[in-house]
Write a protein that holds these residues in place. Structure first.
Motif, PDB file in Angstrom:
ATOM      1  N   ILE A 177      -3.309   6.390 -11.430  1.00 15.45           N
ATOM      2  CA  ILE A 177      -4.788   6.548 -10.456  1.00 15.45           C
ATOM      3  C   ILE A 177      -6.068   6.243 -11.198  1.00 15.45           C
ATOM      4  O   ILE A 177      -5.661   6.643 -11.714  1.00 15.45           O
ATOM      5  CB  ILE A 177      -4.864   7.847  -8.896  1.00 15.45           C
ATOM      6  N   LEU A 224      -7.182   3.001  -6.791  1.00 20.75           N
ATOM      7  CA  LEU A 224      -7.869   2.697  -5.457  1.00 20.75           C
ATOM      8  C   LEU A 224      -8.970   1.576  -4.908  1.00 20.75           C
ATOM      9  O   LEU A 224      -8.629   1.262  -3.600  1.00 20.75           O
ATOM     10  CB  LEU A 224      -9.026   4.351  -5.320  1.00 20.75           C
ATOM     11  N   ILE A 266       2.354   6.720  -6.535  1.00 21.27           N
ATOM     12  CA  ILE A 266       1.257   8.108  -6.971  1.00 21.27           C
ATOM     13  C   ILE A 266       1.630   9.317  -6.674  1.00 21.27           C
ATOM     14  O   ILE A 266       1.642  10.358  -7.681  1.00 21.27           O
ATOM     15  CB  ILE A 266       0.206   7.471  -6.726  1.00 21.27           C
ATOM     16  N   LEU A 267       2.484   9.862  -5.212  1.00 18.73           N
ATOM     17  CA  LEU A 267       2.998  10.864  -4.918  1.00 18.73           C
ATOM     18  C   LEU A 267       4.207  11.693  -5.551  1.00 18.73           C
ATOM     19  O   LEU A 267       4.234  12.565  -6.073  1.00 18.73           O
ATOM     20  CB  LEU A 267       2.489  10.791  -3.611  1.00 18.73           C
ATOM     21  N   VAL A 292       0.427  -1.505   0.219  1.00 19.21           N
ATOM     22  CA  VAL A 292       0.013  -0.480  -0.105  1.00 19.21           C
ATOM     23  C   VAL A 292       0.976   1.063   0.111  1.00 19.21           C
ATOM     24  O   VAL A 292       0.349   2.006  -0.550  1.00 19.21           O
ATOM     25  CB  VAL A 292      -0.989  -0.246   1.026  1.00 19.21           C
ATOM     26  N   GLY A 293       1.703   1.379   1.341  1.00 23.11           N
ATOM     27  CA  GLY A 293       2.738   2.408   1.136  1.00 23.11           C
ATOM     28  C   GLY A 293       3.769   2.721  -0.340  1.00 23.11           C
ATOM     29  O   GLY A 293       3.639   3.554  -1.176  1.00 23.11           O
ATOM     30  N   LEU A 307      -6.747  -1.159  -3.538  1.00 21.81           N
ATOM     31  CA  LEU A 307      -5.866  -1.115  -2.538  1.00 21.81           C
ATOM     32  C   LEU A 307      -6.432  -1.064  -0.665  1.00 21.81           C
ATOM     33  O   LEU A 307      -6.306  -1.290  -0.303  1.00 21.81           O
ATOM     34  CB  LEU A 307      -5.626   0.955  -2.803  1.00 21.81           C
ATOM     35  N   THR A 308      -8.372  -0.070  -1.399  1.00 25.13           N
ATOM     36  CA  THR A 308      -8.743  -0.007  -0.310  1.00 25.13           C
ATOM     37  C   THR A 308      -8.901  -1.809  -0.193  1.00 25.13           C
ATOM     38  O   THR A 308      -9.251  -2.024   1.863  1.00 25.13           O
ATOM     39  CB  THR A 308     -10.379   0.588  -0.888  1.00 25.13           C
ATOM     40  N   LEU A 368       1.419   4.371  -3.184  1.00 22.98           N
ATOM     41  CA  LEU A 368       0.919   5.682  -2.405  1.00 22.98           C
ATOM     42  C   LEU A 368       2.457   6.233  -3.034  1.00 22.98           C
ATOM     43  O   LEU A 368       2.279   7.519  -3.184  1.00 22.98           O
ATOM     44  CB  LEU A 368       0.590   5.548  -1.472  1.00 22.98           C
TER      45      LEU A 368
END
Length: 108
Positions: free
Chosen positions: A85, A90, A78-79, A71-72, A93-94, A75
């Motif tokens: 994305i 999403l 993406i960031l 997950v990290g 990931l959820t 993210l």
């Protein structure tokens, strides 16, 4: 305390994957610095995972560690690395986050 150590180990997993991504983008001495960060983060992550497994079941600890890392890393991608994305990404990931929380709740 073991859960805190495990979460920290997962965060260092994100660190080593991010260092690996940065090393891939660079060359020469800069790439070697990122690879040094990779090996340091990898070592700390493994030591913390080992420490957590002294109290937590290995299967649960490993699944949570890889989940936090996955997950990290997504993210971070993406960031910081302009990875795409979309709704399906999403959604999955959820479900991964829900699975990590579920393992925490059912482990004594």
């Amino acid at each position: 305390m073991a859960w805190f150590v495990l979460v920290l180990a997962g965060l260092f997993e994100v660190g080593f994957t991010s260092c690996l991504a940065k090393a891939k983008e660079t060359s020469g001495a800069t790439a070697m610095l990122w690879m040094t960060g990779f090996f340091l983060s990898l070592s700390v992550s493994m030591m913390l995972l080992y420490k957590a497994t002294q109290t937590l079941p290995i299967g649960t600890a490993y699944a949570v560690w890889t989940g936090i890392g996955a997950v990290g890393t997504v993210l971070a991608g993406i960031l910081f690395f302009n990875e795409p994305i979309n709704v399906l990404r999403l959604l999955f990931l959820t479900t991964l986050i829900a699975s990590i929380i579920g393992l925490k709740l059912v482990t004594h």
